[in-house]
Scaffold this motif. Sequence first.
Motif, PDB file in Angstrom:
ATOM      1  N   ASP A  96       0.826  -1.206   0.000  1.00  0.00           N
ATOM      2  CA  ASP A  96       0.000   0.000   0.000  1.00  0.00           C
ATOM      3  C   ASP A  96       0.862   1.259   0.000  1.00  0.00           C
ATOM      4  O   ASP A  96       0.566   2.231  -0.706  1.00  0.00           O
ATOM      5  CB  ASP A  96      -0.934  -0.010   1.216  1.00  0.00           C
ATOM      6  N   VAL A  97       1.930   1.259   0.778  1.00  0.00           N
ATOM      7  CA  VAL A  97       2.838   2.412   0.800  1.00  0.00           C
ATOM      8  C   VAL A  97       3.479   2.614  -0.570  1.00  0.00           C
ATOM      9  O   VAL A  97       3.696   3.745  -1.013  1.00  0.00           O
ATOM     10  CB  VAL A  97       3.919   2.238   1.894  1.00  0.00           C
ATOM     11  N   LEU A  98       3.738   1.509  -1.266  1.00  0.00           N
ATOM     12  CA  LEU A  98       4.330   1.585  -2.611  1.00  0.00           C
ATOM     13  C   LEU A  98       3.301   1.885  -3.695  1.00  0.00           C
ATOM     14  O   LEU A  98       3.651   2.026  -4.866  1.00  0.00           O
ATOM     15  CB  LEU A  98       5.033   0.267  -2.938  1.00  0.00           C
ATOM     16  N   GLY A  99       2.013   1.964  -3.319  1.00  0.00           N
ATOM     17  CA  GLY A  99       0.961   2.222  -4.299  1.00  0.00           C
ATOM     18  C   GLY A  99       0.613   1.014  -5.128  1.00  0.00           C
ATOM     19  O   GLY A  99       0.133   1.147  -6.265  1.00  0.00           O
ATOM     20  N   THR A 167      -3.718  -6.268  13.928  1.00  0.00           N
ATOM     21  CA  THR A 167      -3.251  -6.420  12.542  1.00  0.00           C
ATOM     22  C   THR A 167      -4.348  -6.955  11.632  1.00  0.00           C
ATOM     23  O   THR A 167      -4.405  -6.576  10.452  1.00  0.00           O
ATOM     24  CB  THR A 167      -2.005  -7.319  12.476  1.00  0.00           C
ATOM     25  N   ALA A 168      -5.246  -7.802  12.155  1.00  0.00           N
ATOM     26  CA  ALA A 168      -6.359  -8.300  11.329  1.00  0.00           C
ATOM     27  C   ALA A 168      -7.270  -7.162  10.897  1.00  0.00           C
ATOM     28  O   ALA A 168      -7.667  -7.069   9.726  1.00  0.00           O
ATOM     29  CB  ALA A 168      -7.152  -9.350  12.102  1.00  0.00           C
ATOM     30  N   LEU A 169      -7.609  -6.281  11.820  1.00  0.00           N
ATOM     31  CA  LEU A 169      -8.472  -5.145  11.487  1.00  0.00           C
ATOM     32  C   LEU A 169      -7.779  -4.193  10.516  1.00  0.00           C
ATOM     33  O   LEU A 169      -8.415  -3.643   9.607  1.00  0.00           O
ATOM     34  CB  LEU A 169      -8.889  -4.413  12.759  1.00  0.00           C
ATOM     35  N   CYS A 170      -6.469  -4.006  10.696  1.00  0.00           N
ATOM     36  CA  CYS A 170      -5.724  -3.170   9.752  1.00  0.00           C
ATOM     37  C   CYS A 170      -5.762  -3.769   8.351  1.00  0.00           C
ATOM     38  O   CYS A 170      -5.958  -3.058   7.361  1.00  0.00           O
ATOM     39  CB  CYS A 170      -4.274  -3.011  10.208  1.00  0.00           C
ATOM     40  N   VAL A 171      -5.568  -5.081   8.256  1.00  0.00           N
ATOM     41  CA  VAL A 171      -5.603  -5.750   6.955  1.00  0.00           C
ATOM     42  C   VAL A 171      -6.968  -5.569   6.302  1.00  0.00           C
ATOM     43  O   VAL A 171      -7.067  -5.266   5.103  1.00  0.00           O
ATOM     44  CB  VAL A 171      -5.257  -7.244   7.105  1.00  0.00           C
ATOM     45  N   LEU A 172      -8.036  -5.745   7.066  1.00  0.00           N
ATOM     46  CA  LEU A 172      -9.383  -5.562   6.506  1.00  0.00           C
ATOM     47  C   LEU A 172      -9.586  -4.132   6.018  1.00  0.00           C
ATOM     48  O   LEU A 172     -10.225  -3.901   4.988  1.00  0.00           O
ATOM     49  CB  LEU A 172     -10.436  -5.931   7.549  1.00  0.00           C
ATOM     50  N   ALA A 173      -9.036  -3.160   6.749  1.00  0.00           N
ATOM     51  CA  ALA A 173      -9.128  -1.764   6.314  1.00  0.00           C
ATOM     52  C   ALA A 173      -8.322  -1.544   5.037  1.00  0.00           C
ATOM     53  O   ALA A 173      -8.788  -0.866   4.101  1.00  0.00           O
ATOM     54  CB  ALA A 173      -8.633  -0.836   7.422  1.00  0.00           C
ATOM     55  N   LEU A 174      -7.115  -2.116   4.968  1.00  0.00           N
ATOM     56  CA  LEU A 174      -6.282  -1.979   3.770  1.00  0.00           C
ATOM     57  C   LEU A 174      -6.981  -2.542   2.539  1.00  0.00           C
ATOM     58  O   LEU A 174      -6.854  -2.003   1.430  1.00  0.00           O
ATOM     59  CB  LEU A 174      -4.954  -2.714   3.978  1.00  0.00           C
ATOM     60  N   LEU A 175      -7.727  -3.635   2.744  1.00  0.00           N
ATOM     61  CA  LEU A 175      -8.415  -4.296   1.631  1.00  0.00           C
ATOM     62  C   LEU A 175      -9.820  -3.748   1.407  1.00  0.00           C
ATOM     63  O   LEU A 175     -10.566  -4.287   0.591  1.00  0.00           O
ATOM     64  CB  LEU A 175      -8.471  -5.803   1.904  1.00  0.00           C
ATOM     65  N   GLU A 176     -10.168  -2.686   2.121  1.00  0.00           N
ATOM     66  CA  GLU A 176     -11.446  -1.975   1.971  1.00  0.00           C
ATOM     67  C   GLU A 176     -12.649  -2.880   2.245  1.00  0.00           C
ATOM     68  O   GLU A 176     -13.678  -2.786   1.568  1.00  0.00           O
ATOM     69  CB  GLU A 176     -11.535  -1.340   0.579  1.00  0.00           C
ATOM     70  N   ASP A 177     -12.514  -3.743   3.232  1.00  0.00           N
ATOM     71  CA  ASP A 177     -13.639  -4.564   3.671  1.00  0.00           C
ATOM     72  C   ASP A 177     -14.633  -3.687   4.431  1.00  0.00           C
ATOM     73  O   ASP A 177     -14.288  -2.624   4.950  1.00  0.00           O
ATOM     74  CB  ASP A 177     -13.120  -5.689   4.573  1.00  0.00           C
ATOM     75  N   ASP A 178     -15.878  -4.167   4.543  1.00  0.00           N
ATOM     76  CA  ASP A 178     -16.908  -3.365   5.219  1.00  0.00           C
ATOM     77  C   ASP A 178     -17.071  -3.705   6.702  1.00  0.00           C
ATOM     78  O   ASP A 178     -17.945  -3.136   7.371  1.00  0.00           O
ATOM     79  CB  ASP A 178     -18.259  -3.524   4.508  1.00  0.00           C
ATOM     80  N   PHE A 179     -16.250  -4.616   7.237  1.00  0.00           N
ATOM     81  CA  PHE A 179     -16.267  -5.000   8.656  1.00  0.00           C
ATOM     82  C   PHE A 179     -17.591  -5.666   9.058  1.00  0.00           C
ATOM     83  O   PHE A 179     -17.869  -5.820  10.245  1.00  0.00           O
ATOM     84  CB  PHE A 179     -16.015  -3.806   9.571  1.00  0.00           C
ATOM     85  N   SER A 180     -18.390  -6.091   8.094  1.00  0.00           N
ATOM     86  CA  SER A 180     -19.716  -6.625   8.425  1.00  0.00           C
ATOM     87  C   SER A 180     -19.644  -7.947   9.187  1.00  0.00           C
ATOM     88  O   SER A 180     -20.583  -8.305   9.904  1.00  0.00           O
ATOM     89  CB  SER A 180     -20.540  -6.808   7.140  1.00  0.00           C
ATOM     90  N   ARG A 181     -18.543  -8.688   9.035  1.00  0.00           N
ATOM     91  CA  ARG A 181     -18.416  -9.970   9.722  1.00  0.00           C
ATOM     92  C   ARG A 181     -17.555  -9.887  10.984  1.00  0.00           C
ATOM     93  O   ARG A 181     -17.291 -10.909  11.615  1.00  0.00           O
ATOM     94  CB  ARG A 181     -17.833 -11.018   8.764  1.00  0.00           C
TER      95      ARG A 181
END
Length: 400
Positions: A96-99, A167-181
């Motif tokens: 993500d930092v590298l785009g 780190t799991a929540l960060c990964v979900l945010a990086l992947l633009e998940d909706d946190f619904s689960r």
Amino acid sequence: KGTSTACPATTHQRTANEQANQMSKAAKLLGMSATAAKDVLGVESHTGPKEPPPPVLNVEKHVGFLLHHLKCLPTPYASQESNRITLLYFVLSSLDVLGAIDKVDKAPIIEWVYALQLLSCSKDPEKNTGLTGWRGSLSIGAPYNPTGEAKHECVPHDRSHIAMVYTALCVLALLEDDFSRVNRKGVIAGLRTLQQENGSFAPTAGGSESDMRFVYCAFAISTLLNDWSGVNVDRAIEYILSSQSYESSIGQGPSQEGHGGSTYCAVAALQLAGKLDLLPRHGELVEWCVNRQSHGFNGRCNKDADTCYSFWVGGTLQMLTADASSLIDYQLCTSFTFCCEGKETGGFAKVPGNPPDVLHTYYSLCGISILDPRYQLAELHVPLSITKRAHTHLMNNIWK
């Protein structure tokens, strides 16, 4: 631990900096500009080594290094099986930092992350109350279940770990998940279980160490979920403030030596809670951080430089001042970082001569992003240690 070796780039940079400083002092004594002082002293403008161009960041090679680790971890990572979700965080955050986050297939990774979520027991939900959240891998033998719904009985000794939740929540945010689960209720209940009487947090229930690392994780999780009901914030802040050392840096706990990593954790936690103004001796702490630079940064006095501290210390400076690069020699720091680059493989190592790894790759890139304005890397949300792109996703889609 690797041994630091001489780095031609940092030696060259240091020589140039020393010559510039000498000329600046001479100009000040003569009461004139540096250019005029050169004329008076008979110093030609080209004297000394020419300012080298910034090291070239081979984005393609680093992306290849990271994608390889996403597909297959090399043998030296075998001992980190229980931390597999955190290794994924380092890989995806680096991309993500590298785009280059769009180079990964997001959907199956999201499914795998949810399969690591530790849910309540299906027959007796109260059986593991306070133990739910995320584990780092399925190595304990838990069934694969990415649904977010409790479908299985508990596996003995299967417990969440606070760093894996972060780190799991960060990964979900990086992947633009909706946190619904995300089992928000279970995660928050887990935080309550882990907070200690002195305000600190343990990483897992059932007896363990408790220190500043896990205070940070608790504050970051509360921010990522936009829910602070699982944390006694006042008690945790008391613990943070009581851990400030005589040097103004912050240790893992009261009466412990100040350290770059624990200082970042403490300052970031206070920033996330909107309480950074409660930390005393800001100026002294800024000075302590600046003094951690030799060529790269170290974490404590009389220690060798290590690439990851360009983030731990550089990020702390950025939170305290909002202009860290103006306070340090960022060119020298970047020169040290590139001396630790895997020239053939991509990635960055801890020190020159060591093999590159995903942790030091991520924090090296973070250090460059924060401290060196010559590179156009993605901007970071420093307190959460994710990109501003991922943070924007949280603001617009999760926290509404």
